[in-house]
Scaffold this motif. Structure first.
Motif, PDB file in Angstrom:
ATOM      1  N   UNK B  90      18.545  62.821 -70.037  1.00 49.68           N
ATOM      2  CA  UNK B  90      17.574  63.600 -69.273  1.00 49.68           C
ATOM      3  C   UNK B  90      17.326  62.880 -67.947  1.00 49.68           C
ATOM      4  N   UNK B  91      17.652  63.568 -66.876  1.00 48.72           N
ATOM      5  CA  UNK B  91      17.560  63.001 -65.532  1.00 48.72           C
ATOM      6  C   UNK B  91      16.385  63.613 -64.781  1.00 48.72           C
ATOM      7  N   UNK B  92      15.692  62.762 -64.064  1.00 46.04           N
ATOM      8  CA  UNK B  92      14.599  63.195 -63.218  1.00 46.04           C
ATOM      9  C   UNK B  92      14.986  62.932 -61.765  1.00 46.04           C
ATOM     10  N   UNK B  93      14.589  63.808 -60.879  1.00 43.12           N
ATOM     11  CA  UNK B  93      14.848  63.627 -59.451  1.00 43.12           C
ATOM     12  C   UNK B  93      13.593  63.984 -58.673  1.00 43.12           C
ATOM     13  N   UNK B  94      13.446  63.376 -57.503  1.00 45.18           N
ATOM     14  CA  UNK B  94      12.334  63.757 -56.633  1.00 45.18           C
ATOM     15  C   UNK B  94      12.833  63.927 -55.208  1.00 45.18           C
TER      16      UNK B  94
END
Lengths: 119, 115
Positions: B90-94
């Protein structure tokens, strides 16, 4: 929905040589962005290069350059003077430039190309 | 400054348990995204937060998945009653959220394994 296709699951290149990774996409939009991301075994997705569709000039970042053919919906990545540290999974991605609906902001990714660099 | 951080780095859980995955975006970034990376499905969009606007949840695969973002910063992705098919990274990006110049920066991801 937009689709991004990377037809080369694996590629390899000798150190110091040049390699080109292919990407095609399907969209009915005229304004969008295209990206190449690199994912080494550490899992960290790293931005390599981006291209705005309204710009005719191909983007370059040091040893990395793209060949953007808007009419053909093609966006290939060329890596010159390949280095061992370039070995990674490379993802092509698309993002709409039109602020509407559920497509707002999200990236559409290809399946990736695993690049091996031989010494 | 610091990049996007995610915790835990790895999570092993038993089928049926609930899990929480955390994302700390880059300071000042108003947009936050969750993606899932699995062998079978590649990289899939899950959910998108932009400032105080209602999140775009169109990518969540089922009602077992939910996410919140507190104070416009940290985000938590919760998966209830985990199933084996939830196993993925699970990847998070901002991103800054300025739409025409937006570039997403990713965290290192959380590898979830459901036994």
């Amino acid at each position: 929905a937009q689709t991004v296709t990377q037809s080369q699951p694996e590629m390899s290149v000798q150190e110091a040589e040049t390699v080109t990774l292919s990407c095609t996409y399907d969209t009915s939009e005229s304004d969008y962005y295209l990206f190449w991301y690199k994912q080494p075994p550490s899992r960290q997705m790293i931005l390599v290069i981006r291209q705005e569709a309204y710009k005719q000039q191909n983007a370059t970042e040091n040893r990395f350059s793209v060949n953007f053919q808007k009419a053909a919906k093609s966006f290939s990545l060329k890596i010159s003077d390949s280095q061992l540290g370039d070995a990674a999974m490379y993802f092509c991605a698309y993002r709409s430039a039109r602020a509407r609906g559920s497509t707002l902001g999200r990236l559409y990714f290809g399946r990736g190309t695993q690049l091996t660099v031989w010494p | 400054g610091a990049g996007v951080s995610q915790s835990p780095s790895n999570k092993v859980t038993e089928k049926g348990k609930d899990v929480e995955l955390r994302c700390d975006p880059i300071s000042g970034h108003t947009a936050l995204y969750w993606y899932r990376q699995s062998l079978g499905q590649g990289l899939e969009f899950l959910i998108y937060f932009q400032g105080n606007s209602a999140p775009d949840k169109s990518g969540l695969p089922s009602d077992r998945f939910s996410a919140e973002r507190t104070g416009g910063s940290v985000s938590t992705l919760t998966i209830q009653r985990t199933q084996q098919e939830d196993s993925a990274v699970y990847l998070c990006a901002s991103s800054l959220g300025g739409f025409r110049t937006d570039t997403q920066y990713f965290g290192p991801g959380t590898r979830l394994t459901v036994l």
